[in-house]
Scaffold this active site. Sequence first.
Site, PDB file in Angstrom:
ATOM      1  N   SER A  71       6.886  21.969   3.801  1.00 48.14           N
ATOM      2  CA  SER A  71       6.125  20.921   3.122  1.00 48.14           C
ATOM      3  C   SER A  71       6.870  19.599   3.222  1.00 48.14           C
ATOM      4  O   SER A  71       8.086  19.536   2.956  1.00 48.14           O
ATOM      5  CB  SER A  71       5.935  21.280   1.643  1.00 48.14           C
ATOM      6  OG  SER A  71       5.380  20.191   0.939  1.00 48.14           O
ATOM      7  N   TYR A 163      -4.878   6.586  -2.925  1.00 44.86           N
ATOM      8  CA  TYR A 163      -4.757   6.933  -1.509  1.00 44.86           C
ATOM      9  C   TYR A 163      -4.437   5.702  -0.653  1.00 44.86           C
ATOM     10  O   TYR A 163      -3.492   5.694   0.137  1.00 44.86           O
ATOM     11  CB  TYR A 163      -6.060   7.576  -1.049  1.00 44.86           C
ATOM     12  CG  TYR A 163      -6.185   7.794   0.441  1.00 44.86           C
ATOM     13  CD1 TYR A 163      -5.575   8.878   1.054  1.00 44.86           C
ATOM     14  CD2 TYR A 163      -6.938   6.921   1.236  1.00 44.86           C
ATOM     15  CE1 TYR A 163      -5.702   9.087   2.422  1.00 44.86           C
ATOM     16  CE2 TYR A 163      -7.074   7.124   2.596  1.00 44.86           C
ATOM     17  CZ  TYR A 163      -6.450   8.207   3.189  1.00 44.86           C
ATOM     18  OH  TYR A 163      -6.583   8.404   4.536  1.00 44.86           O
ATOM     19  N   LYS A 167      -1.071   4.727   1.604  1.00 45.43           N
ATOM     20  CA  LYS A 167      -1.171   4.541   3.050  1.00 45.43           C
ATOM     21  C   LYS A 167      -0.616   3.184   3.473  1.00 45.43           C
ATOM     22  O   LYS A 167       0.013   3.049   4.525  1.00 45.43           O
ATOM     23  CB  LYS A 167      -2.632   4.684   3.489  1.00 45.43           C
ATOM     24  CG  LYS A 167      -3.115   6.121   3.589  1.00 45.43           C
ATOM     25  CD  LYS A 167      -2.335   6.893   4.642  1.00 45.43           C
ATOM     26  CE  LYS A 167      -2.963   8.229   4.978  1.00 45.43           C
ATOM     27  NZ  LYS A 167      -2.170   8.972   5.993  1.00 45.43           N
TER      28      LYS A 167
END
Length: 322
Positions: A71, A163, A167
């Site tokens: 991960s 989100y 980003k």
Amino acid sequence: MSELRFDGRVAIVTGAGRGMGRAFALLLASRGASVVVNDLKSDSGELRSAADDVVEEIKASGGEAVASYGSVITAEGAESIVKTAIDSFGRVDILINNAGVSNWTPFEDIGYEEFERNRSVHYDGPWRVTRAAWPFMRQQKYGRILFITSHVGTAGARNVAHYGSAKWASAGMARMLSFEGGDADIRSNALGVLGYTRLLTDTFFTPDGAEAPSMDNIAGEEEWWKANFSTDKVAPVAAWLVHEKCHLNGEILDTGGGHTFHLFFSATEGFVKPDLTLEDVDENMPKILDASRTNVFSSVEAALNNRLGKLQAAGVKPVNAR
């Protein structure tokens, strides 16, 4: 036109079990790269990961690949991904930070846990994997690092503050690292992408995606998007950005459907007054915002020198003036 190849190069692609990552891994492998296909194992109790399917697909086509299940959001996981590359192929030349999660939620409904999840995957994760790969790239004096950002993040949209901001942060990391790896031929860039992936199918085209922008206001139905915005149309740009011919460093490209463009920051000429007041700001806002003349700065030093030059022209003495 000569074929661009990756013979002898070792690439890591995170989140490569499906979607964008799978397309990146398949293209790199088809051009000669040995690929570490990273993706988590199923949370349904199955021992198999989607990464295994991609590895089998690459090997069936005559390529070299190995699966990694670490991960990106833990130090141990990130280090295991890079260790897989070193143990399997002896080096790491390319890193594509692609792993991602997404959902659409109004800002007031985003809990810290969900914000932290997006930050952990899209920002902390790339930082951890890149940090693990960096010493090997510096030692061999070569590296190509790509941070996958998002067309949603770079262009902006409602209900994705968690989100989109994460980003954007990953694109910022690409910019910052560009100033530290150049002496070792390590280039770091970001790529905004738009393609037919789970982000579209799980939000735009399902009832649960009611908070997402309506595709009816953009163009076409789902089949149209599937045909025209396939991940195969994104992969060539990602591959070029991690090829040895890539001369860009610290830049952001954006691609989707075969259309690719360059994103960059520019600064207006602005307004200069050393004894600036609140009223001056209000009165001169049209000049401050006037985009008819702009500058693109290559670094903070260039931006600072531009500002100091304007202040000096307005009467401020240089720091070493007597």
